[in-house]
Design an enzyme around this catalytic site. Structure first.
Site, PDB file in Angstrom:
ATOM      1  N   ASP A   1      -0.369   5.065   1.039  1.00 34.01           N
ATOM      2  CA  ASP A   1      -0.680   5.995   2.123  1.00 34.01           C
ATOM      3  C   ASP A   1      -0.641   5.302   3.480  1.00 34.01           C
ATOM      4  O   ASP A   1      -1.320   4.296   3.698  1.00 34.01           O
ATOM      5  CB  ASP A   1      -2.056   6.630   1.905  1.00 34.01           C
ATOM      6  CG  ASP A   1      -2.095   7.481   0.649  1.00 34.01           C
ATOM      7  OD1 ASP A   1      -1.174   8.299   0.467  1.00 34.01           O
ATOM      8  OD2 ASP A   1      -3.032   7.318  -0.151  1.00 34.01           O
TER       9      ASP A   1
ATOM     10  N   ASP B   1       0.858  -1.172   0.000  1.00 31.56           N
ATOM     11  CA  ASP B   1       0.000   0.000   0.000  1.00 31.56           C
ATOM     12  C   ASP B   1       0.907   1.238   0.000  1.00 31.56           C
ATOM     13  O   ASP B   1       2.106   1.135   0.273  1.00 31.56           O
ATOM     14  CB  ASP B   1      -0.879  -0.046   1.257  1.00 31.56           C
ATOM     15  CG  ASP B   1      -1.700   1.204   1.457  1.00 31.56           C
ATOM     16  OD1 ASP B   1      -2.344   1.649   0.503  1.00 31.56           O
ATOM     17  OD2 ASP B   1      -1.678   1.744   2.576  1.00 31.56           O
TER      18      ASP B   1
END
Length: 285
Positions: free
Chosen positions: A83, A81
């Site tokens: 963020d 991922d």
């Protein structure tokens, strides 16, 4: 069943914790950039039971009870991922600050990452608040995105091992693509913000184009990235922090929650609670 029990910590790993692992003749221990890691190769009839017992008393020590081919082989692909995993920031919140709706959007983001809201619907609601922002804002927001401690080291370790590493993000391609290129990542996917010209200025419309990168798309991204590199999914590792990452967690051979929301940490094979992303290498490589 043959297993590998790996501990990783920013500080010393208690001997009492290591002593809970069944006896083994094969142990490795080393000091690392992030702290200390210890791996024990042994066997256990119920690896999940052992993992739960260790995690219940491990405190800040990250624990992995690993089965399958990753017991004694390195991962062959890593997908992260962006963020709050690769970076310490949430891109949508940074953009919302510039639109004057930061507090409102940050609350929606937090609830979505905890799994309390449907990600696709919450994303569209948040993006709608950005309508009218000039696209020149991407340069300023991109500069404000800060990498997690250990991010560069993890990428370097993967590259050194010949392991493809990439990202899939519920954020935005206008920010993720330049970041991925700068870091030399092998794969990236993110949502694309629609733009239009208004009085000669390119601005955001407040809409997302194409397929939203939700938890199902992240699982598809893992499969697509693995297929493109001829990697069996059993040799893949997924790293993330929010509920939106649970799809790729299910699809990966090993899932690692990084400084994660409770629902994500509980679902992961490994939960790293201290802020060193390169600690993931102890379990993956």
């Amino acid at each position: 069943m043959e297993i590998r029990v790996t501990f990783a910590s920013a500080g010393p790993i208690p001997g009492s914790l290591v002593a809970m692992v069944p006896p083994t003749a094969h142990v490795t221990s080393e000091e690392t950039n992030f702290g200390q890691q210890i791996s024990l190769y042994t066997s256990h009839d119920d690896p999940a039971l052992l993992r739960n017992a260790l995690r219940a008393v491990a405190g800040d020590v990250a624990v992995g009870v690993i089965t399958g081919p990753l017991v004694d082989e390195s991962a062959r692909l890593i997908l992260m991922d962006v963020d709050s995993t690769l970076t310490t920031t949430e891109a949508i919140d940074l953009l919302a600050d510039h639109a004057g709706v930061g507090a409102r959007v940050a609350d929606i983001t937090e609830r979505a990452m905890r799994g309390e809201l449907d990600f696709g619907a919450s994303l569209r609601e948040r993006v709608a608040t950005l309508a009218g922002l000039p696209t020149s804002i991407f340069e300023e927001v991109g500069a404000a995105m800060t990498l997690s401690t250990g991010a560069v080291e993890l990428i370097a370790a993967a590259k050194s091992a010949g392991v493809p590493i990439g990202v899939t993000s519920g954020g935005f391609s206008q920010l993720v693509a330049p970041l991925a290129e700068r870091l030399g990542l092998d794969f990236h996917n993110a949502n694309h913000l629609e733009t239009e010209l208004v009085d000669g200025v390119e601005v955001l419309t407040g809409r997302v184009m194409g397929q939203v990168v939700d938890r199902d798309q992240k699982a598809r991204d893992l499969a697509r990235f693995a297929h493109a590199n001829g990697v069996d999914p059993a040799f893949t590792v997924a790293i993330g922090d929010g509920a939106n990452d649970l799809g790729m967690f299910d699809a990966a051979g090993l899932s690692i929650a990084y400084c994660a929301k409770p629902v994500t940490a509980a679902a992961a094979d490994v939960a790293i609670g201290f802020p060193r992303l390169d600690a993931a290498a102890a379990f993956a490589l």
